[in-house]
Design a protein around this motif. Structure first.
Motif, PDB file in Angstrom:
ATOM      1  N   MET A   1       0.815  -1.195   0.000  1.00 10.88           N
ATOM      2  CA  MET A   1       0.000   0.000   0.000  1.00 10.88           C
ATOM      3  C   MET A   1       0.859   1.260   0.000  1.00 10.88           C
ATOM      4  O   MET A   1       0.536   2.226  -0.685  1.00 10.88           O
ATOM      5  CB  MET A   1      -0.931   0.017   1.206  1.00 10.88           C
ATOM      6  N   VAL A   2       1.903   1.253   0.807  1.00  2.02           N
ATOM      7  CA  VAL A   2       2.768   2.424   0.891  1.00  2.02           C
ATOM      8  C   VAL A   2       3.443   2.663  -0.459  1.00  2.02           C
ATOM      9  O   VAL A   2       3.425   3.780  -0.988  1.00  2.02           O
ATOM     10  CB  VAL A   2       3.809   2.272   2.018  1.00  2.02           C
ATOM     11  N   ARG A   3       4.019   1.618  -1.035  1.00  5.80           N
ATOM     12  CA  ARG A   3       4.712   1.773  -2.325  1.00  5.80           C
ATOM     13  C   ARG A   3       3.757   2.184  -3.443  1.00  5.80           C
ATOM     14  O   ARG A   3       4.164   2.839  -4.391  1.00  5.80           O
ATOM     15  CB  ARG A   3       5.434   0.487  -2.707  1.00  5.80           C
ATOM     16  N   ALA A   4       2.493   1.804  -3.340  1.00  4.37           N
ATOM     17  CA  ALA A   4       1.508   2.130  -4.366  1.00  4.37           C
ATOM     18  C   ALA A   4       0.984   3.561  -4.249  1.00  4.37           C
ATOM     19  O   ALA A   4       0.223   4.003  -5.111  1.00  4.37           O
ATOM     20  CB  ALA A   4       0.339   1.142  -4.300  1.00  4.37           C
ATOM     21  N   ASN A  32      -5.135   6.475   7.408  1.00  2.00           N
ATOM     22  CA  ASN A  32      -5.918   6.839   6.230  1.00  2.00           C
ATOM     23  C   ASN A  32      -5.520   6.018   5.013  1.00  2.00           C
ATOM     24  O   ASN A  32      -6.375   5.546   4.257  1.00  2.00           O
ATOM     25  CB  ASN A  32      -5.751   8.323   5.907  1.00  2.00           C
ATOM     26  N   LEU A  33      -4.225   5.848   4.814  1.00  3.23           N
ATOM     27  CA  LEU A  33      -3.740   5.074   3.679  1.00  3.23           C
ATOM     28  C   LEU A  33      -4.310   3.657   3.703  1.00  3.23           C
ATOM     29  O   LEU A  33      -4.844   3.170   2.709  1.00  3.23           O
ATOM     30  CB  LEU A  33      -2.210   5.038   3.688  1.00  3.23           C
ATOM     31  N   VAL A  34      -4.212   3.005   4.852  1.00  5.50           N
ATOM     32  CA  VAL A  34      -4.676   1.622   4.972  1.00  5.50           C
ATOM     33  C   VAL A  34      -6.194   1.546   4.876  1.00  5.50           C
ATOM     34  O   VAL A  34      -6.733   0.731   4.117  1.00  5.50           O
ATOM     35  CB  VAL A  34      -4.168   0.988   6.293  1.00  5.50           C
ATOM     36  N   TRP A  35      -6.907   2.368   5.614  1.00  7.95           N
ATOM     37  CA  TRP A  35      -8.369   2.275   5.611  1.00  7.95           C
ATOM     38  C   TRP A  35      -8.968   2.699   4.281  1.00  7.95           C
ATOM     39  O   TRP A  35      -9.974   2.144   3.854  1.00  7.95           O
ATOM     40  CB  TRP A  35      -8.958   3.058   6.773  1.00  7.95           C
ATOM     41  N   ASP A  36      -8.367   3.677   3.607  1.00  6.58           N
ATOM     42  CA  ASP A  36      -8.832   4.024   2.263  1.00  6.58           C
ATOM     43  C   ASP A  36      -8.668   2.833   1.324  1.00  6.58           C
ATOM     44  O   ASP A  36      -9.569   2.507   0.545  1.00  6.58           O
ATOM     45  CB  ASP A  36      -8.054   5.218   1.703  1.00  6.58           C
ATOM     46  N   HIS A  37      -7.524   2.169   1.404  1.00  3.72           N
ATOM     47  CA  HIS A  37      -7.275   0.993   0.567  1.00  3.72           C
ATOM     48  C   HIS A  37      -8.284  -0.117   0.874  1.00  3.72           C
ATOM     49  O   HIS A  37      -8.872  -0.703  -0.039  1.00  3.72           O
ATOM     50  CB  HIS A  37      -5.847   0.483   0.777  1.00  3.72           C
ATOM     51  N   HIS A  39     -11.180   0.109   2.047  1.00 10.51           N
ATOM     52  CA  HIS A  39     -12.528   0.515   1.644  1.00 10.51           C
ATOM     53  C   HIS A  39     -12.644   0.713   0.129  1.00 10.51           C
ATOM     54  O   HIS A  39     -13.722   1.029  -0.365  1.00 10.51           O
ATOM     55  CB  HIS A  39     -12.944   1.805   2.366  1.00 10.51           C
ATOM     56  N   GLY A  40     -11.545   0.551  -0.595  1.00 13.30           N
ATOM     57  CA  GLY A  40     -11.582   0.715  -2.036  1.00 13.30           C
ATOM     58  C   GLY A  40     -11.724   2.148  -2.504  1.00 13.30           C
ATOM     59  O   GLY A  40     -12.165   2.392  -3.630  1.00 13.30           O
ATOM     60  N   HIS A  41     -11.331   3.107  -1.682  1.00 11.73           N
ATOM     61  CA  HIS A  41     -11.414   4.514  -2.077  1.00 11.73           C
ATOM     62  C   HIS A  41     -10.362   4.811  -3.150  1.00 11.73           C
ATOM     63  O   HIS A  41      -9.174   4.586  -2.931  1.00 11.73           O
ATOM     64  CB  HIS A  41     -11.178   5.439  -0.884  1.00 11.73           C
ATOM     65  N   ALA A  42     -10.802   5.309  -4.270  1.00 12.53           N
ATOM     66  CA  ALA A  42      -9.878   5.646  -5.357  1.00 12.53           C
ATOM     67  C   ALA A  42      -9.117   6.935  -5.064  1.00 12.53           C
ATOM     68  O   ALA A  42      -7.987   7.117  -5.503  1.00 12.53           O
ATOM     69  CB  ALA A  42     -10.643   5.776  -6.670  1.00 12.53           C
ATOM     70  N   VAL A  43      -9.745   7.832  -4.320  1.00 10.06           N
ATOM     71  CA  VAL A  43      -9.133   9.112  -3.970  1.00 10.06           C
ATOM     72  C   VAL A  43      -8.786   9.078  -2.478  1.00 10.06           C
ATOM     73  O   VAL A  43      -9.632   8.735  -1.654  1.00 10.06           O
ATOM     74  CB  VAL A  43     -10.107  10.274  -4.271  1.00 10.06           C
ATOM     75  N   PRO A  44      -7.556   9.427  -2.128  1.00  7.87           N
ATOM     76  CA  PRO A  44      -7.188   9.412  -0.704  1.00  7.87           C
ATOM     77  C   PRO A  44      -8.047  10.372   0.121  1.00  7.87           C
ATOM     78  O   PRO A  44      -8.409  11.451  -0.348  1.00  7.87           O
ATOM     79  CB  PRO A  44      -5.728   9.883  -0.708  1.00  7.87           C
ATOM     80  N   SER A  45      -8.355   9.955   1.333  1.00  3.19           N
ATOM     81  CA  SER A  45      -9.067  10.835   2.261  1.00  3.19           C
ATOM     82  C   SER A  45      -8.190  12.042   2.561  1.00  3.19           C
ATOM     83  O   SER A  45      -6.973  11.913   2.686  1.00  3.19           O
ATOM     84  CB  SER A  45      -9.366  10.121   3.578  1.00  3.19           C
ATOM     85  N   PRO A  46      -8.807  13.211   2.706  1.00  2.00           N
ATOM     86  CA  PRO A  46      -8.003  14.390   3.051  1.00  2.00           C
ATOM     87  C   PRO A  46      -7.311  14.203   4.399  1.00  2.00           C
ATOM     88  O   PRO A  46      -7.883  13.651   5.325  1.00  2.00           O
ATOM     89  CB  PRO A  46      -9.038  15.516   3.138  1.00  2.00           C
ATOM     90  N   LEU A  47      -6.098  14.665   4.470  1.00  2.00           N
ATOM     91  CA  LEU A  47      -5.325  14.583   5.708  1.00  2.00           C
ATOM     92  C   LEU A  47      -5.321  15.930   6.411  1.00  2.00           C
ATOM     93  O   LEU A  47      -5.094  16.959   5.773  1.00  2.00           O
ATOM     94  CB  LEU A  47      -3.881  14.192   5.412  1.00  2.00           C
ATOM     95  N   VAL A  48      -5.567  15.896   7.697  1.00  2.00           N
ATOM     96  CA  VAL A  48      -5.409  17.109   8.499  1.00  2.00           C
ATOM     97  C   VAL A  48      -3.926  17.451   8.549  1.00  2.00           C
ATOM     98  O   VAL A  48      -3.532  18.603   8.453  1.00  2.00           O
ATOM     99  CB  VAL A  48      -5.989  16.910   9.913  1.00  2.00           C
ATOM    100  N   ASP A  49      -3.099  16.415   8.694  1.00  2.00           N
ATOM    101  CA  ASP A  49      -1.659  16.620   8.713  1.00  2.00           C
ATOM    102  C   ASP A  49      -0.943  15.324   8.366  1.00  2.00           C
ATOM    103  O   ASP A  49      -1.510  14.253   8.456  1.00  2.00           O
ATOM    104  CB  ASP A  49      -1.182  17.147  10.066  1.00  2.00           C
ATOM    105  N   VAL A  50       0.285  15.481   7.936  1.00  2.00           N
ATOM    106  CA  VAL A  50       1.185  14.352   7.751  1.00  2.00           C
ATOM    107  C   VAL A  50       2.096  14.386   8.971  1.00  2.00           C
ATOM    108  O   VAL A  50       2.967  15.257   9.090  1.00  2.00           O
ATOM    109  CB  VAL A  50       1.990  14.462   6.438  1.00  2.00           C
ATOM    110  N   PHE A 143      -5.473  -3.159  10.624  1.00  2.00           N
ATOM    111  CA  PHE A 143      -6.003  -3.914   9.488  1.00  2.00           C
ATOM    112  C   PHE A 143      -7.402  -4.472   9.720  1.00  2.00           C
ATOM    113  O   PHE A 143      -8.107  -4.768   8.755  1.00  2.00           O
ATOM    114  CB  PHE A 143      -5.019  -5.003   9.060  1.00  2.00           C
ATOM    115  N   SER A 144      -7.821  -4.583  10.968  1.00  2.00           N
ATOM    116  CA  SER A 144      -9.218  -4.983  11.229  1.00  2.00           C
ATOM    117  C   SER A 144     -10.117  -3.757  11.333  1.00  2.00           C
ATOM    118  O   SER A 144     -11.312  -3.880  11.571  1.00  2.00           O
ATOM    119  CB  SER A 144      -9.319  -5.822  12.506  1.00  2.00           C
ATOM    120  N   MET A 145      -9.524  -2.577  11.159  1.00  2.00           N
ATOM    121  CA  MET A 145     -10.245  -1.300  11.201  1.00  2.00           C
ATOM    122  C   MET A 145     -10.985  -1.131  12.522  1.00  2.00           C
ATOM    123  O   MET A 145     -12.167  -0.811  12.563  1.00  2.00           O
ATOM    124  CB  MET A 145     -11.180  -1.174   9.996  1.00  2.00           C
ATOM    125  N   THR A 146     -10.253  -1.347  13.592  1.00  2.00           N
ATOM    126  CA  THR A 146     -10.789  -1.221  14.941  1.00  2.00           C
ATOM    127  C   THR A 146     -10.138  -0.029  15.639  1.00  2.00           C
ATOM    128  O   THR A 146      -8.913   0.070  15.688  1.00  2.00           O
ATOM    129  CB  THR A 146     -10.500  -2.501  15.755  1.00  2.00           C
TER     130      THR A 146
END
Length: 180
Positions: A1-4, A32-37, A39-50, A143-146
């Motif tokens: 996911m990170v490399r993608a 966000n990166l993991v949960w967007d992936h 959930h199949g989100h094509a567009v990354p969720s907006p980040l408040v901060d990195v 990864f279990s989104m808990t």
């Protein structure tokens, strides 16, 4: 996911180029990166901060954090950088959260104290572009989104406020928030 994720790889390389001895990008950026992936989100969720976390016990000055942040903004102005020296957290934590904390001894110990287990994760990249993960509580919750409160540092009230503000289930419907 990170490399993608080109933005994440660019962010990792930009932080690596700062020459910090002990660092990672963590918390919400990884979540966000993991949960967007998942959930199949094509567009990354907006980040408040990195969130860039690093550990330098020899330089606790806030100006040092701001200087790193400024260099990262210059390199990648589209990213909302937030840089925090985890060795200095005890200097401001009480004023911000209402109770004092002991100084941290390492980046790993700092990540282990972050508010939820799912966000107690950091990623860094070495000079050979090998990815490394710091996950003191493991990766199961991520990864279990808990969303589960980490009792090491965060109060129940802070956890509840964060859950309300972050709107986890609204943003990622398959997320399960553990009440406390």
């Amino acid at each position: 996911m990170v490399r993608a994720a080109p933005w994440f790889m660019a962010a990792l390389r930009a932080v690596r180029d700062q020459g910090l001895a002990s660092w990672c990008i963590g918390a919400g950026a990884v979540r966000n990166l993991v949960w967007d992936h998942l959930h199949g989100h094509a567009v990354p969720s907006p980040l408040v901060d990195v969130d860039v976390a690093y550990f330098d016990g020899d330089d606790l000055r806030p100006e040092s954090e701001r200087a790193i942040e400024a260099r990262l903004r210059a390199a990648h102005p589209s990213l909302p950088w937030e840089v925090i020296n985890q060795a200095a957290v005890h200097c401001w934590f009480e004023a911000h959260f209402g109770h004092a904390v002991e100084p941290l001894r390492s980046l790993d110990e700092a990540i282990a104290s972050w508010p939820e287990y799912a966000t107690s994760v950091g990623v860094w990249i070495d000079d050979q572009d090998r990815l490394h993960v710091i996950a003191p509580h493991g990766l199961d919750d991520l990864f279990s989104m808990t969303v589960r409160r980490n009792p090491i540092r965060g109060s129940v009230e802070t956890y509840r406020q964060r859950c309300a503000a972050k709107r986890y289930a609204e943003r990622w419907p398959r997320v399960r928030v553990v009440a406390c």
